[in-house]
Design an enzyme around this catalytic site. Structure first.
Site, PDB file in Angstrom:
ATOM      1  N   ARG A  23       0.826  -1.211   0.000  1.00 63.01           N
ATOM      2  CA  ARG A  23       0.000   0.000   0.000  1.00 63.01           C
ATOM      3  C   ARG A  23       0.860   1.261   0.000  1.00 63.01           C
ATOM      4  O   ARG A  23       0.468   2.289   0.550  1.00 63.01           O
ATOM      5  CB  ARG A  23      -0.971   0.008   1.186  1.00 63.01           C
ATOM      6  CG  ARG A  23      -2.088  -1.022   1.031  1.00 63.01           C
ATOM      7  CD  ARG A  23      -3.055  -0.971   2.192  1.00 63.01           C
ATOM      8  NE  ARG A  23      -4.158  -1.909   1.978  1.00 63.01           N
ATOM      9  CZ  ARG A  23      -4.969  -2.346   2.937  1.00 63.01           C
ATOM     10  NH1 ARG A  23      -4.794  -1.938   4.183  1.00 63.01           N
ATOM     11  NH2 ARG A  23      -5.944  -3.178   2.669  1.00 63.01           N
ATOM     12  N   ARG A  27      -2.762   6.272   0.031  1.00 57.96           N
ATOM     13  CA  ARG A  27      -3.143   6.337   1.432  1.00 57.96           C
ATOM     14  C   ARG A  27      -2.386   7.413   2.198  1.00 57.96           C
ATOM     15  O   ARG A  27      -2.950   8.406   2.609  1.00 57.96           O
ATOM     16  CB  ARG A  27      -2.992   4.972   2.117  1.00 57.96           C
ATOM     17  CG  ARG A  27      -3.827   3.880   1.477  1.00 57.96           C
ATOM     18  CD  ARG A  27      -3.803   2.601   2.276  1.00 57.96           C
ATOM     19  NE  ARG A  27      -4.760   2.651   3.371  1.00 57.96           N
ATOM     20  CZ  ARG A  27      -4.865   1.704   4.289  1.00 57.96           C
ATOM     21  NH1 ARG A  27      -4.056   0.660   4.264  1.00 57.96           N
ATOM     22  NH2 ARG A  27      -5.765   1.781   5.246  1.00 57.96           N
ATOM     23  N   ARG A  36      -7.553  11.563  -4.866  1.00 52.81           N
ATOM     24  CA  ARG A  36      -8.770  10.964  -4.296  1.00 52.81           C
ATOM     25  C   ARG A  36      -9.838  12.012  -4.009  1.00 52.81           C
ATOM     26  O   ARG A  36     -11.037  11.703  -3.965  1.00 52.81           O
ATOM     27  CB  ARG A  36      -8.434  10.205  -3.008  1.00 52.81           C
ATOM     28  CG  ARG A  36      -7.948   8.818  -3.228  1.00 52.81           C
ATOM     29  CD  ARG A  36      -9.033   7.866  -3.780  1.00 52.81           C
ATOM     30  NE  ARG A  36      -9.889   7.347  -2.721  1.00 52.81           N
ATOM     31  CZ  ARG A  36     -11.183   7.547  -2.637  1.00 52.81           C
ATOM     32  NH1 ARG A  36     -11.808   8.276  -3.544  1.00 52.81           N
ATOM     33  NH2 ARG A  36     -11.889   7.021  -1.660  1.00 52.81           N
ATOM     34  N   ASP A  72      -7.257  -2.734  -7.039  1.00 49.55           N
ATOM     35  CA  ASP A  72      -7.949  -3.343  -5.903  1.00 49.55           C
ATOM     36  C   ASP A  72      -8.100  -4.826  -6.171  1.00 49.55           C
ATOM     37  O   ASP A  72      -8.328  -5.231  -7.323  1.00 49.55           O
ATOM     38  CB  ASP A  72      -9.327  -2.707  -5.693  1.00 49.55           C
ATOM     39  CG  ASP A  72     -10.018  -3.231  -4.437  1.00 49.55           C
ATOM     40  OD1 ASP A  72      -9.725  -2.694  -3.350  1.00 49.55           O
ATOM     41  OD2 ASP A  72     -10.812  -4.182  -4.543  1.00 49.55           O
ATOM     42  N   TYR A 147     -14.661 -12.656   0.559  1.00 51.50           N
ATOM     43  CA  TYR A 147     -15.487 -11.508   0.195  1.00 51.50           C
ATOM     44  C   TYR A 147     -16.776 -11.960  -0.481  1.00 51.50           C
ATOM     45  O   TYR A 147     -17.865 -11.448  -0.192  1.00 51.50           O
ATOM     46  CB  TYR A 147     -14.722 -10.572  -0.742  1.00 51.50           C
ATOM     47  CG  TYR A 147     -13.717  -9.692  -0.044  1.00 51.50           C
ATOM     48  CD1 TYR A 147     -14.124  -8.687   0.834  1.00 51.50           C
ATOM     49  CD2 TYR A 147     -12.347  -9.855  -0.252  1.00 51.50           C
ATOM     50  CE1 TYR A 147     -13.208  -7.881   1.475  1.00 51.50           C
ATOM     51  CE2 TYR A 147     -11.421  -9.048   0.388  1.00 51.50           C
ATOM     52  CZ  TYR A 147     -11.852  -8.061   1.253  1.00 51.50           C
ATOM     53  OH  TYR A 147     -10.945  -7.266   1.888  1.00 51.50           O
TER      54      TYR A 147
END
Length: 344
Positions: A23, A27, A36, A72, A147
């Site tokens: 990551r 972020r 973002r 993702d 998921y």
């Protein structure tokens, strides 16, 4: 291009220990946050030029030894006929979780050129502009299954475990389908330019060893056997996996990624003669930098200068992490291990 990351994956001597961070492409970086503020996460993932730009940010700002594609892990699921929403603060949410054999039977095979062309174009763009090796990645079949069955990330994985135990035939059909999709997805990324790939099994640490052996191991062995023919290093990573490391090594991978819940030296003893990646606790980076430096040196001492160590965090960079800490950590690892290499 520096190849110390690729050399470490092959357990060859390097001039210093390579560093990259899970990551790292977003972020914590202000440049990513600015993007973002104008785009949704899905828009960033589906716009190759933006995904490639984000992929390269940490190389330019932090000096890391590898880039990892910005994407993702659930992106392939939409191509398989699954409605997925990336919800802010929650993560991937599945509109209609898969709970029955009929649900699993509706899954379509993944055709990467048709279903995720934006990922492949981002890979091509990033590779052309990247000064360090580019890592492609995918979610592991178990994590994708969790998921699909539970509907979102959840610590206990109640519905996933219920299916695994109560309907093994349906479970294995689901895992087989996801294994073939993951293999096709990573093959396409390598064809587009990825020079290594990482398989993320973010939720597999919820399993008991006997359940991993029965319900996951055969599918992971199939996946890694297929990936072995691609001619690039393969990293096998999971969290909460101290009790599963020997089984994960048995499953496959040139490099085993480990989290911070086990000392690096002990983890290396469990996985045997292969490369290792890790394993600083990401939360340590929120402390003053002298604390970060001491913890990083502890990881390096555990590695003891052996070929095949890739310095990384035990999971992804936390959003609150000061970017300067990341850059200083890269410098510290490089300087410390360059000194050790020269002394050796």
């Amino acid at each position: 291009m520096t190849d110390r990351f690729l050399r470490a994956c092959r357990r060859e001597p390097t001039d210093r220990t390579p560093v990259w961070f899970m990551r790292q492409a977003g972020r914590a970086l202000p440049e990513y946050r600015a993007l973002r503020a104008r785009h949704t996460l899905l828009d960033l993932c589906r716009t190759p030029e933006l995904a490639a730009q984000i992929t390269l940010l940490p190389v330019e700002r932090l000096g890391v030894d590898a880039a990892i594609l910005f994407a993702d892990i659930t992106l392939p699921l939409a191509g398989m006929g699954v409605a997925v929403d990336l919800v802010e603060g929650v993560g991937p949410v599945i509109a209609e979780p898969l709970r029955t054999a009929a649900d699993v039977a509706r899954l379509r095979p993944l055709v990467p050129d048709r279903d995720v062309p934006f990922v492949l174009e981002a890979t091509r763009l990033a590779r052309r502009a990247c000064s360090v090796p580019l890592i492609g990645f995918a979610g592991a079949p178990f994590t994708l299954a969790s998921y699909l069955v539970d509907g979102r990330g959840t610590r206990d994985l109640v519905q996933t475990k219920r299916l695994l135990h109560s309907d093994p035939a349906t479970w294995h059909r689901l895992m087989a389908h996801l294994t073939e999709a993951t293999l096709a997805y990573l093959e396409a990324q390598v064809a587009a330019g990825a020079q290594a790939v990482q398989v993320f099994d973010s939720w597999v640490g919820a399993l008991a060893p006997r359940d991993y052996a029965a319900a996951v191991l055969p599918h992971m062995q199939r996946l890694f056997a297929g990936l072995a023919g691609l001619g690039v290093p393969v990293i096998h990573f999971g969290t909460g996996t101290a009790g599963l490391l020997a089984l994960m090594a048995q499953a496959g991978g040139d490099v085993i990624g480990v989290d911070w819940r086990i000392r690096l030296g002990e983890a290396w003893a469990r996985i045997g003669p292969r490369a290792i990646q890790g394993n600083l606790d990401p939360a340590v980076l929120l402390a003053p930098f002298p604390v970060v430096a001491a913890a990083a040196r502890d990881v390096l001492n555990e590695a003891a200068g052996r070929p095949g160590h890739i310095f990384n965090l035990g999971h992804g960079v936390l959003p609150q992490t000061p970017p300067d800490h990341l850059a200083r950590l890269v410098d510290l690892v490089h300087e410390t291990t360059a000194t050790a290499a020269a002394a050796g």
